[in-house]
Design an enzyme around this catalytic site. Structure first.
Site, mmCIF file in Angstrom:
data_model
loop_
_atom_site.group_PDB
_atom_site.id
_atom_site.type_symbol
_atom_site.label_atom_id
_atom_site.label_comp_id
_atom_site.label_asym_id
_atom_site.label_seq_id
_atom_site.Cartn_x
_atom_site.Cartn_y
_atom_site.Cartn_z
ATOM 1 N N PHE B 117 0.554 -1.015 0.116
ATOM 2 C CA PHE B 117 -0.397 -0.218 0.191
ATOM 3 C C PHE B 117 0.945 0.989 0.022
ATOM 4 O O PHE B 117 2.073 1.167 0.429
ATOM 5 C CB PHE B 117 -1.233 0.273 1.578
ATOM 6 C CG PHE B 117 -2.244 0.244 0.513
ATOM 7 C CD1 PHE B 117 -3.050 -0.765 0.788
ATOM 8 C CD2 PHE B 117 -3.223 1.117 0.619
ATOM 9 C CE1 PHE B 117 -4.697 -0.943 -0.011
ATOM 10 C CE2 PHE B 117 -4.190 0.924 0.346
ATOM 11 C CZ PHE B 117 -5.029 0.266 0.066
ATOM 12 N N GLN B 237 -7.418 15.027 2.590
ATOM 13 C CA GLN B 237 -6.911 14.277 2.036
ATOM 14 C C GLN B 237 -7.668 14.445 0.550
ATOM 15 O O GLN B 237 -8.756 14.113 1.039
ATOM 16 C CB GLN B 237 -6.545 13.067 2.697
ATOM 17 C CG GLN B 237 -6.284 11.466 1.432
ATOM 18 C CD GLN B 237 -4.909 11.023 2.151
ATOM 19 O OE1 GLN B 237 -6.395 9.716 2.278
ATOM 20 N NE2 GLN B 237 -3.897 10.909 2.335
ATOM 21 N N HIS B 239 -7.559 11.608 -2.431
ATOM 22 C CA HIS B 239 -7.476 10.129 -2.898
ATOM 23 C C HIS B 239 -6.473 10.773 -4.520
ATOM 24 O O HIS B 239 -7.646 11.404 -5.395
ATOM 25 C CB HIS B 239 -7.675 8.992 -2.538
ATOM 26 C CG HIS B 239 -8.016 7.775 -2.763
ATOM 27 N ND1 HIS B 239 -7.924 7.619 -4.002
ATOM 28 C CD2 HIS B 239 -8.085 6.682 -1.778
ATOM 29 C CE1 HIS B 239 -6.634 6.397 -3.810
ATOM 30 N NE2 HIS B 239 -6.985 5.544 -2.945
ATOM 31 N N LEU B 249 -14.247 5.532 -5.129
ATOM 32 C CA LEU B 249 -12.986 5.568 -5.021
ATOM 33 C C LEU B 249 -12.215 4.437 -5.463
ATOM 34 O O LEU B 249 -13.039 2.648 -5.952
ATOM 35 C CB LEU B 249 -13.281 5.659 -3.834
ATOM 36 C CG LEU B 249 -11.149 5.120 -3.308
ATOM 37 C CD1 LEU B 249 -10.956 6.290 -3.737
ATOM 38 C CD2 LEU B 249 -11.383 4.952 -2.177
ATOM 39 N N GLU B 252 -6.237 2.157 -3.754
ATOM 40 C CA GLU B 252 -4.913 2.650 -3.896
ATOM 41 C C GLU B 252 -4.296 0.421 -3.761
ATOM 42 O O GLU B 252 -3.425 0.437 -4.412
ATOM 43 C CB GLU B 252 -4.427 2.998 -2.675
ATOM 44 C CG GLU B 252 -2.554 3.080 -2.611
ATOM 45 C CD GLU B 252 -2.738 4.154 -1.556
ATOM 46 O OE1 GLU B 252 -3.442 5.315 -1.273
ATOM 47 O OE2 GLU B 252 -2.021 3.946 -1.021
ATOM 48 N N ARG B 283 -0.790 9.562 -0.378
ATOM 49 C CA ARG B 283 -1.708 10.515 -1.583
ATOM 50 C C ARG B 283 -1.359 11.775 -2.230
ATOM 51 O O ARG B 283 -1.564 12.166 -3.130
ATOM 52 C CB ARG B 283 -3.203 10.108 -0.968
ATOM 53 C CG ARG B 283 -2.609 8.364 -0.891
ATOM 54 C CD ARG B 283 -3.918 8.344 0.375
ATOM 55 N NE ARG B 283 -4.685 6.874 -0.178
ATOM 56 C CZ ARG B 283 -5.174 5.925 1.185
ATOM 57 N NH1 ARG B 283 -6.042 7.029 1.925
ATOM 58 N NH2 ARG B 283 -5.455 4.741 0.705
ATOM 59 N N HIS B 350 -10.833 12.982 -0.225
ATOM 60 C CA HIS B 350 -11.405 11.348 0.662
ATOM 61 C C HIS B 350 -11.465 11.156 1.923
ATOM 62 O O HIS B 350 -12.069 10.387 2.965
ATOM 63 C CB HIS B 350 -10.271 10.781 0.289
ATOM 64 C CG HIS B 350 -9.726 9.043 0.017
ATOM 65 N ND1 HIS B 350 -10.919 8.290 0.675
ATOM 66 C CD2 HIS B 350 -9.396 8.684 1.297
ATOM 67 C CE1 HIS B 350 -11.082 6.828 0.872
ATOM 68 N NE2 HIS B 350 -9.687 7.218 1.518
ATOM 69 N N ARG B 392 -2.425 11.496 5.959
ATOM 70 C CA ARG B 392 -2.614 9.870 6.515
ATOM 71 C C ARG B 392 -2.533 8.670 5.594
ATOM 72 O O ARG B 392 -2.256 8.886 4.077
ATOM 73 C CB ARG B 392 -4.558 9.671 6.859
ATOM 74 C CG ARG B 392 -3.811 8.281 6.710
ATOM 75 C CD ARG B 392 -5.556 8.235 7.221
ATOM 76 N NE ARG B 392 -7.074 7.918 6.571
ATOM 77 C CZ ARG B 392 -7.301 6.603 5.599
ATOM 78 N NH1 ARG B 392 -6.699 5.853 5.386
ATOM 79 N NH2 ARG B 392 -7.852 6.279 4.819
#
Ligand SMILES: Cc1cc2nc3c(=O)[nH]c(=O)nc-3n(C[C@H](O)[C@H](O)[C@H](O)COP(=O)(O)OP(=O)(O)OC[C@H]3O[C@@H](n4cnc5c(N)ncnc54)[C@H](O)[C@@H]3O)c2cc1C
Lengths: 234, 578
Positions: B117, B237, B239, B249, B252, B283, B350, B392
């Site tokens: 990730f 954030q 994404h 979404l 990832e 991100r 996000h 994050r």
């Protein structure tokens, strides 16, 4: 494009029974039915009542009858629907207002089958994860997808006529545990499901499988639970 | 008259954080969970990719490497004591979920499988590491279902479709909440010794978002209106891979399994921005890179306004087996088959890094000096511990909700079992009653729909991935106008039963508050850090800005800002290269 909608409306404070109303909104063919319902609510009639949240088919809030079949309003696109698009609340649960029905009987059926992992608590808890082979994990994968939207249960003719029947969704959630190699509660669960309102009420109409927005093979899962109950094999 | 219920502890919100807290509190004291949605409708169920823990089931790993990645990913704004707790407790938290029955994917030996990730690396940035525990691309769904199953098993009491409107404070102690029962229009008072908020995020202030319609910042909104501060609101954030136009979404995990981002020329542009870990950079970096590509004319499509997520080189079996949902999203909503062609994507709003400030036990801070509010807790996305700082890392939120949901649940139960129920003043619900009456009695000349969509457009254009003082000033001006227009709206539906117009109206009010808090905080921070990027202040400035912002609403004029030092630890700030 112009989209014609025919919505079954019901206001419990002022209506004796549900009636259809027609609306027209401007939308894109790639828009979701939910987007059009929002346009009705936001531009034409703010009193339209519906449940929705994620808007992409994973939270299970907006199951409705769309042109006669159960679907999530956020998972059907305008381009795929014949017009006027006729939208009604899901059947077999008490109607409250517009597309909102009382979900309690549905969740009661779900809770009745003990949808949680049952293990012998007296046994020593393992320090690491319990091992489960990819094959064992695969065995119940399909029924883990359920989002409790009630599209299957409220498409079932047996459920319409007999509200005591636990219904397809409850059986799907029982299946998810009965075929999980880590679970030790199958006997209890199958006992419940073998009772009068349990799995043997199913007459394999297959409506549930067609209705499931997650593509779960609901009828197959029900058949597997029936077999497990008959032969105590799981 | 409102109905009154008495509990030791009351939890608001039934997503992952609320349910995890309920399992702990419910075992110890009399507990109720109050939620505006049925628990399983919560947006935790939309989480896809995974939850990180250094189990080292597949590759060498350690919780300390995880902590390093989290701090570096946060652009050094995370509090390192909280990060240590989270990464250290991660392993036990994942194993505990497995014991509750969560169906994780498995390795050939039968252990919990793990995958790569963004931003998660081996040995302090050497190379990507397989740390994310997952269940296909439905990890959040499985967490939500598993926690709900356990709550049913232990008989947790739920009040579903109850919309919380106010927090009751008696002499600075939190003593309960006021909720509106959506099915009947009745008010209910939940009189309690301890309250925990777990109400999720507020991405709905942006036009393109992965967030649900219901993610409107109600919890932080209630807190803000009470005159309590919110922390780090400027950090939101985006994404990098939301479906074009829709924002839905694509996890990832797609890039974790080998998918590549390309621009109109087919170039793998992330090689230029993050030469070592490329597409798996955090991100903030990838989203910014996408904005730059589009700005510089290398976007794809007729309007050159999107990029492509290319899965065509990933083994089709991996795509169908490990990423089935996102494959279906592309097929259903864009009519694009990811096995055959690139999927059009854009950055999508996000995750809220900011929120209600808490200590590591979930107890809410009353101010930037660190004083605590007795009896009041928060956990999950609505809270700011802070473990995510300015950005994050993927998979750290599912971890956050489980770790701090658990800690908050334990702490609130301990508080409740050692304290008495405080007497509530007469007519506790009067101010809420007056507020609701006023909403239904306004002039009604403005449309909430127009206000909401204008807010979403303004925030997307002026306060999203790239910001300047000018754009933020314009955003603030627009928000002021919208707030003013909002006072001239009215709820027209008079039916008491499922008056969803009323619910949406109140949600919009919270969104306007959250937008104001975000923009004012962002305008003040004249540096770039993590998700907050200022084109007019492109460098990070640790001398001035290595601190958390605390924003507080005041009766007149703009909200006020104060700052709190970051808790440092093993890792000194260094330049963030990947
Ligand atoms: C599409 C998507 C994918 C993601 N994937 C990942 C991932 O792979 N890994 C990861 O770590 N993170 C992921 N995240 C982030 C993560 O899922 C969320 O941050 C997290 O689930 C939030 O959980 P929560 O319990 O704080 O809030 P939520 O799950 O959003 O729950 C909020 C709860 O609060 C209740 N509530 C809100 N307002 C009120 C009110 N006024 N009154 C009463 N109740 C109220 C709601 O009913 C709901 O029950 C993803 C997020 C999204 C959007």
């Amino acid at each position: 494009m112009d989209v014609k909608l025919r919505l079954l409306r019901f206001n419990p404070e002022s209506d004796d029974k549900p009636h259809f109303e027609n609306y027209e909104v401007e939308a894109d063919p790639m828009d979701r039915l939910l987007d059009c319902l929002h346009l009705v609510k936001w531009q034409k009639d703010s009193s339209l009542a519906l449940r929705r949240s994620c808007a992409h088919g994973v939270c299970g809030s907006d199951a409705m009858v769309v042109n006669g079949v159960n679907a999530l309003a956020c998972k059907v696109l305008i381009k795929d629907l014949e017009q006027p698009i006729v939208v009604e609340p899901i059947r077999g649960l008490p109607l409250i207002r517009d597309f909102i029905v009382d979900m309690e009987p549905f969740f009661a059926g779900y809770r009745a089958v003990k949808p949680w992992l049952i293990v012998d608590e007296s046994q020593h808890e393992p320090e690491r994860e319990r091992l489960q082979s990819p094959k064992e994990r695969e065995r119940f994968d399909d029924t883990t997808k359920c989002i409790l939207c009630a599209a299957c249960t409220t498409s079932c003719p047996i459920f319409w006529s007999d509200e005591e029947y636990v219904g397809p969704a409850a059986i799907v959630n029982a299946h998810r545990f009965i075929f999980d190699s880590r679970d030790q509660g199958s006997r209890e669960r199958l006992e419940i499901l073998s009772q009068r309102d349990g799995v043997f009420k199913c007459r394999t109409a297959f409506n549930c499988t067609a209705a499931c927005p997650r593509g779960i093979k609901v009828t197959q899962a029900i058949q597997e639970v029936k077999r497990a109950a008959l032969f105590q094999s799981f | 008259m409102a109905q009154v219920h008495e509990y030791d502890s009351v939890i608001v919100g039934a997503g992952g954080a609320g349910l995890r807290a309920a399992l702990e509190a419910g075992k110890r004291v009399k507990t109720a969970v109050v939620s505006k949605l049925y628990p399983t409708r919560s947006h935790t169920g939309a989480a896809q990719g995974g939850m990180c823990a250094a189990l080292a089931n597949v590759e060498d790993d350690s919780w300390e490497w995880h902590a390093f990645d989290t701090v570096k990913g946060s652009d050094f704004l995370a509090d390192q004591d909280a990060v240590d707790i989270m990464c250290n407790e991660a392993v036990a938290s994942v194993l505990e979920l497995e014991r509750m029955g969560l169906p994780f994917n498995r390795t050939p030996e039968g252990k919990i499988d793990q995958r790569r990730f963004g931003g998660h690396t081996r040995d302090h940035g050497e190379a990507p590491v397989k740390r994310a525990c997952y269940a296909a691309d439905r990890t959040g769904h499985m967490i939500l279902q598993t926690l709900y199953q356990q709550c049913n098993k232990y008989g947790v009491e739920f009040y579903d479709e109850f919309f919380v409107l106010d927090l009751l404070m008696v002499d600075g102690h939190c003593s309960g909440i006021v909720a509106y029962e959506i099915a009947t229009g009745e008010l209910h008072i939940f009189h309690a010794k301890a309250v925990l908020f777990a109400t999720g995020g507020y991405g709905k202030m942006f036009k393109i978002t992965s967030n649900a319609h219901t993610l409107t910042g109600d919890g932080p909104g209630v807190v803000y209106r009470k005159g309590l501060p919110l922390e780090d609101m400027e950090f939101f954030q985006f994404h990098p891979t939301g479906l074009y136009r829709l924002g839905i979404l694509l996890s990832e995990a797609a890039r974790g399994e080998g998918a590549i981002l390309r621009n109109a020329d087919g170039e793998r542009f992330m090689e230029r921005y993050a030469p070592t870990i490329k597409d798996l950079a955090p991100r903030d970096i990838v989203s910014r890179a996408e904005f730059f590509e589009i700005k510089e004319g290398r976007g794809a499509g007729p309007d050159k306004d999107y990029l492509l997520l290319d899965l065509t080189d990933v083994d089709p079996e991996v795509v169908e087996k490990k990423l089935p949902d996102i494959t279906e999203f592309a097929r259903t909503y864009l009519d694009v088959d990811p096995l055959k062609e690139g999927v059009p994507i854009v950055p999508t709003a996000h995750y809220a890094m900011g929120g209600i400030p808490t200590d590591v036990n979930g107890q809410v801070l009353a101010n930037h000096n660190g004083d605590l509010v007795p009896g009041f807790y928060a956990a999950g996305e609505c809270a700011c511990v802070s473990v995510h700082g300015a950005n994050r890392l993927g998979t750290n939120s599912l971890l956050d909700i489980v770790v701090f949901g658990r800690r908050g649940g334990i702490a609130m139960a301990e508080y409740a079992s050692t304290h008495k129920l405080l007497k509530l003043p007469e007519d506790t619900e009067r101010s809420v009653q007056q507020w609701l009456a006023a909403i239904c009695d306004g002039p009604g000349e403005e449309s909430t729909y127009e206000i909401r969509s204008t807010l979403q457009e303004e925030m997307m254009d002026k306060a999203s991935v790239l910001r300047t003082d000018e754009s933020l000033s314009e955003a603030l001006e627009a928000i002021d106008k919208l707030r003013d227009r909002f006072t001239r709206t009215r709820v027209k539906d008079t039916c008491k039963i499922f008056n969803t117009e009323l619910v949406e109206h109140i949600e919009l009010g919270y969104l306007l508050d959250m937008a104001q808090a975000l923009v004012v905080s962002a305008k003040a921070r004249t540096e770039s850090r993590g998700g907050h990027y200022r084109e007019d202040h492109q460098m990070r400035e640790d001398d001035h800005w290595l601190k958390h912002s605390f924003i507080t609403k005041v009766p007149e004029g703009l909200p006020q800002l104060a700052y709190k030092d970051v808790v440092m630890g093993r890792y000194e700030p260094v330049e963030r290269k990947y």
